[in-house]
Design an enzyme around this catalytic site. Structure first.
Site, PDB file in Angstrom:
ATOM      1  N   GLY A  46       7.766  -2.743  -8.299  1.00  0.00           N
ATOM      2  CA  GLY A  46       8.752  -3.685  -7.750  1.00  0.00           C
ATOM      3  C   GLY A  46       8.050  -4.898  -7.190  1.00  0.00           C
ATOM      4  CG  ASN A  47       9.618  -8.361  -6.922  1.00  0.00           C
ATOM      5  OD1 ASN A  47      10.387  -8.744  -6.046  1.00  0.00           O
ATOM      6  ND2 ASN A  47      10.003  -8.199  -8.190  1.00  0.00           N
ATOM      7  CE1 TYR A  48       5.057  -6.336  -0.418  1.00  0.00           C
ATOM      8  CE2 TYR A  48       3.852  -8.012  -1.649  1.00  0.00           C
ATOM      9  CZ  TYR A  48       3.862  -6.826  -0.943  1.00  0.00           C
ATOM     10  OH  TYR A  48       2.715  -6.129  -0.758  1.00  0.00           O
TER      11      TYR A  48
END
Ligand code: CTP
Length: 400
Positions: free
Chosen positions: A209-211
């Site tokens: 995923g990512n932030y």
């Protein structure tokens, strides 16, 4: 458009910045507004009701009853009378009460009864401002559709320097003027918005995923709905509160493929699509059906496959009259990269965030953008609250 004839409730709470409320009342009255001051009991420790009732030309309301006559002040009537309610200064305590429905004074009771747009100008010490409870409560207020007039950085009453100074009265009046001059310029339009990250499953408990927090996309959804659009918000997994608006339909998805499926269903009937999601570029080819164990195993090699590019897919399917807006989050060669995305994905405009700008990008409440349009314009903007950024994005989109 002026504020002439507008009914404004000015809620004043107990903070040092209450001394500026006198000027705020004066400016609003000068602009032609009718001002009804509602104070919390604590606010009276900072500024007297006499000053405020003289400036507003109306008795200040603070209690549910006038003690000597027993006259009841109807928060319901007051809430219906108002064209707008402004809480300035808004202390951490009042923000918390508003966020959680703690109606133990006239101000919060009026807030809960009001159908009018609400503007909140926080003022507090920097540590209180930065506390997670304040951040969370302000997020909740945003999710109710309230407008937060961000406080500024500067010297505070504690003599410390940081974020927490109430916005200046002149600027608060400008925010109200801008609000009342806005149009229902997206009325009848259907807008598709993607937001948040995507999660690409590795096994039942792990993902790539990512932030991304979804804040920017949610602010655009709120702004578009506020301007009359019928919004479909296709959201990846986020932990911020869902925007509350009758014109926003939320479709929750997890992966890029699910996001693409949801978008392809909605895009054919949309007038515009704003691709704000931080879509994971790759996904594991073969997610494991069972949890990958550590004991007795070599570190696993996870083979990845490229995810579909949702913006590009919509760009290829776009018909005349539809607008497609993309984002570009870059760390270097920002302008060139953004323009390249505009072309490659057949976008009508691209909104650039540079991670080199403080206050821009993921997980902040502010953003600093530059917009590149397909008709060749480059429009830079100042650092702003994400809701104000959302408004700039929609204004520029409408210019196309
Ligand atoms: N986007 C998308 N689907 C993807 C990747 C990106 O819809 N699989 C959209 C984003 O929502 C954004 C724009 O495309 O509006 C640009 O995203 P970005 O990740 O910056 O671009 P990429 O094309 O993935 O390029 P790179 O990561 O190499 O910079």
């Amino acid at each position: 458009m002026s504020l002439a004839g507008k009914h404004i409730i000015l809620g004043i709470t107990g903070g040092i910045a209450a001394y500026k409320s006198a000027l705020l009342v004066r400016l609003l009255v000068k602009a032609g507004a009718e001002v009804q001051v509602v104070m919390t009991p604590n606010a009276k420790e900072f500024i007297t009701p006499v000053t405020l009732s003289t400036l507003s030309g109306k008795p200040v309301i603070s209690e549910f009853f006038t003690a000597n006559t027993g006259e009841w002040h109807s928060h319901v009537d007051l809430g219906l009378w108002a064209d707008a309610m402004v809480v300035a200064p808004a202390t951490a305590s009042t923000i918390g009460k508003m966020a959680n429905g703690v109606a133990d004074n006239m101000l919060v009771t009026t807030y809960l009864s009001s159908k009018a747009p609400i503007f909140v100008a926080p003022a507090m010490d920097l540590d209180m401002m930065a506390h997670p409870s304040t951040t969370r409560n302000l997020s909740l207020l945003r999710s109710y559709g309230n407008h937060i007039i961000e406080s500024r950085a500067g010297e505070l009453a504690s003599h410390l320097t940081g974020k927490g100074r109430m916005e200046e009265p002149e600027a608060i009046v400008e925010v109200l003027r801008a609000y009342f001059s806005r149009k229902d310029d997206l009325a009848g339009k259907k807008v598709l918005i993607t937001a948040g990250p995507t999660f690409e499953r590795i096994d039942p408990v792990r993902f790539i995923g990512n932030y991304s927090t979804g804040k920017m996309g949610y602010a655009i959804a709120q702004e578009a709905a506020g301007r009359g659009a019928e919004v479909t918000l296709v959201s990846g997994p986020v932990s911020i509160p869902a925007p509350v608006h009758p014109n926003i339909r939320i479709v929750n998805v997890e992966s890029a493929q699910q996001m693409l499926d949801a978008c392809e269903e909605v895009f054919p009937t949309a007038d515009a699509a704003i691709m704000c999601a931080a879509v994971a570029d790759y996904a594991p080819v073969a997610p494991s059906a069972i949890k990958i164990k550590r004991e007795g195993n070599e570190p696993p090699v996870i083979h990845l496959v490229k995810n579909p590019d949702i913006a590009r897919a919509l760009g290829a399917a776009k018909r005349p009259g539809q607008l497609l807006v993309g984002f570009a989050l870059e760390t270097d060669h920002e302008g060139d990269n953004a323009r390249a995305k505009l072309q490659a994905k057949n976008l009508d405009m691209v909104v650039l965030n540079s991670l080199r700008d403080a206050g821009a990008g993921f997980a902040t409440d502010t953003n600093k953008i530059t917009i590149f349009t397909a008709d060749g314009r480059t429009v830079p903007f100042e650092l702003k609250d994400k809701r104000a950024v959302a408004s700039d994005i929609i204004d520029t989109m409408l210019s196309l």
